[in-house]
Write an enzyme that holds these catalytic residues in place. Structure first.
Site, PDB file in Angstrom:
ATOM      1  N   ASP A   1     -34.592 -36.184  24.481  1.00 21.77           N
ATOM      2  CA  ASP A   1     -35.721 -36.161  23.554  1.00 21.77           C
ATOM      3  C   ASP A   1     -35.992 -34.789  22.963  1.00 21.77           C
ATOM      4  O   ASP A   1     -36.381 -34.665  21.805  1.00 21.77           O
ATOM      5  CB  ASP A   1     -36.992 -36.681  24.239  1.00 21.77           C
ATOM      6  CG  ASP A   1     -37.521 -35.717  25.294  1.00 21.77           C
ATOM      7  OD1 ASP A   1     -36.815 -35.504  26.307  1.00 21.77           O
ATOM      8  OD2 ASP A   1     -38.628 -35.174  25.118  1.00 21.77           O
TER       9      ASP A   1
ATOM     10  N   ASP B   1     -35.012 -30.904  27.248  1.00 20.76           N
ATOM     11  CA  ASP B   1     -34.670 -31.304  28.607  1.00 20.76           C
ATOM     12  C   ASP B   1     -33.472 -32.256  28.596  1.00 20.76           C
ATOM     13  O   ASP B   1     -32.836 -32.447  27.563  1.00 20.76           O
ATOM     14  CB  ASP B   1     -35.882 -31.952  29.288  1.00 20.76           C
ATOM     15  CG  ASP B   1     -36.459 -33.095  28.452  1.00 20.76           C
ATOM     16  OD1 ASP B   1     -35.693 -33.726  27.698  1.00 20.76           O
ATOM     17  OD2 ASP B   1     -37.671 -33.372  28.546  1.00 20.76           O
TER      18      ASP B   1
END
Length: 501
Positions: free
Chosen positions: A90, A93
């Site tokens: 996303d 991360d």
């Protein structure tokens, strides 16, 4: 990841026209300043789509253009005995959160539908970016009957580490919703993504389009039949990262609106009307979809002249009246440099999403040759386009710092973005595995990131137009797929406009 804080009237009379021109004059004086050359919108469009290649999970194709990335997450889904490889990380991360991923897919698809003819050769790259997500979402929807997979990767464990996606050694936990653990919000957003994408591929790949649409219908029915929030069902697996703060009613409206556009089936129109009262938001994001649904549904009132959708057109205009800087109903702050400022956490996600809606509503207004009023202020389509252009230009470098907030665009852009893969040596530069804690030396250094994540748009400046360019300041320095996805549409609009004679 980026947690959040969370009737047309004629303009023919001269006093009303004067108020419109006065609005445009004030807007130009306050926000536009002296005339400058336009940014290269077509270059920005190309780079905004290239960014998605840097966020890919799974086995990368031979034509991968961001070459410092390598294969990752190749066993995703194995703990549940299903194949959940692919999709996108996303943000900075290494987790696959389907709720924001599906929203990013919907926005990319909406951009391709509205502005595909303006994209030129980038339309094919947009389709590739969409399909990388929809291939994964199809797996999530079809792998196990009665179950929708909604994410891969333990977010708590992941956020304790600073490691390349290629080195991940944190649990690749699999999360799902089902009749006993419902998730109407994530299911309806997934349905929206698949339905919107089905229209993008309707001519380019009819068989794939039909698969997308049939799956969208199935997932939407699941969302309607088993009502509940995925935040309640999955708790710490999605909160506080991507909680459904606005509830699930907005996603039900949004998902049904996309299926209505894709199918024209009155079932979805009746369902939308059964949802009852309309919220009055002044924001649009991966969490709160009301304003997007209103603009999408207003298309039927403006372009199809369907009077039963007039209330949604009015709701869309009420939303825009809360955005425009000189509207008597404005609830939106602007920085001294002219940037829309909604919330301190990743503000540019709201700027790009709202700019998409404003640009698209202006497009509908032009087609319908309509105006509307915010109090005694007459709003014409070009006033909305002016606002959109200012936001796009600001992000691309026409701001007090002369900094582009798109990585790799222009001479001055963020160098220390909050992104694991970008901040750590690539496999080609350092083949030795970096474990969970192995990357923190790179995290804390003041050195620029070794890998340029071309096209990434970061969270953006603060309310004073300041930007420290610090890797640990994630609320300003972290990029995300949903920031870029919403920006593609406005960039396409201005890329074509700038090249027109």
């Amino acid at each position: 990841m980026l947690p959040p804080t969370h009737a047309l009237r004629s303009a023919s009379t001269s006093p009303k026209m004067a108020s419109t021109f006065f609005f445009l004059f004030l807007f130009s004086v306050k926000f536009l300043g002296t005339a400058e050359a336009n940014p290269n919108y077509r270059e920005a469009l190309s780079k905004s789509l290239l960014f998605f290649e840097g966020q890919r999970s799974g086995r990368l194709p031979l034509d991968q253009r961001i070459i410092w990335r390598s294969n990752s997450g190749l066993s995703d889904g194995s703990s549940a005995h299903v194949d959940l490889t692919g999709g996108y990380y996303d943000a900075g991360d290494n987790v696959k959160f389907n709720f924001p991923m599906a929203f990013s897919t919907t926005m990319l698809s909406w951009g391709a539908l509205e502005y595909g003819k303006r994209m030129g050769p980038e339309l094919q790259n947009a389709r590739v970016a969409i399909r990388w997500a929809t291939d994964y979402l199809l797996k999530c929807a079809r792998a196990t009957p009665g179950k929708l997979y909604v994410g891969v990767g333990n977010p708590t464990a992941d956020h304790r580490c600073w490691e390349r996606p290629e080195d991940m050694d944190t649990p690749r936990s699999v999360y799902s919703v089902s009749p006993s653990n419902p998730g109407s919000d994530v299911a309806a957003e997934t349905a929206a993504a698949l339905a919107a994408a089905s229209m993008v591929f309707r001519k380019a790949d009819p068989k794939y389009s039909r698969l997308l649409l049939s799956t969208a219908k199935m997932v939407m029915q699941f969302a309607i039949q088993y009502k509940g929030s995925y935040s309640d069902s999955l708790a710490s697996a999605v909160c506080p990262f991507y909680c459904s703060y606005s509830g699930y009613k907005d996603e039900l409206m949004w998902g049904a609106a996309w299926l209505l556009r894709a199918t024209n089936n009155p079932y979805y129109a009746n369902f939308i009307k059964s949802l009852g009262g309309r919220d009055q938001p002044d924001i649009f994001s991966w969490d709160n979809k009301y304003a997007g649904a209103y603009v999408l549904l207003s298309r039927r009132a403006l372009l199809n002249r369907d009077i039963t959708f007039e209330p949604y057109k009015q709701a869309a205009e009420n939303f825009i009246c809360k955005i425009l800087p000189h509207s008597p109903y404005s609830t939106t702050q602007y920085t001294q440099g002219g940037l829309m400022y909604k919330l301190p956490q990743s503000n540019l996600q709201y700027v790009t999403s709202i700019t998409f809606l404003v640009t698209t509503y202006a497009k509908y207004m032009k087609s319908a040759r309509r105006t509307f009023n915010c109090g005694n202020l007459v709003i014409v389509a070009n006033s909305l386009i002016s606002l959109s252009k200012r936001q796009v230009d600001y992000i691309l470098g026409m701001n007090p710092l002369k900094m582009s907030y798109m990585v790799g665009f222009g001479p001055n852009f963020p160098r220390r973005i909050h992104h694991r893969g970008s901040s750590l040596p690539s496999l080609a530069a350092r083949s030795k595995t970096l474990g969970c804690n192995g990357g923190f030396q790179s995290f804390y250094t003041q050195n620029p990131n070794p890998n340029i994540l071309t096209g990434a748009i970061v969270g953006g400046p603060n309310e004073n137009d300041g930007y420290p360019d610090q890797r640990d300041d994630y609320s300003h320095s972290e990029p995300a797929t949903y920031i870029n996805a919403a920006f593609v549409g406005p960039l396409s609009y201005f890329a074509a406009s700038a090249s027109s004679p």
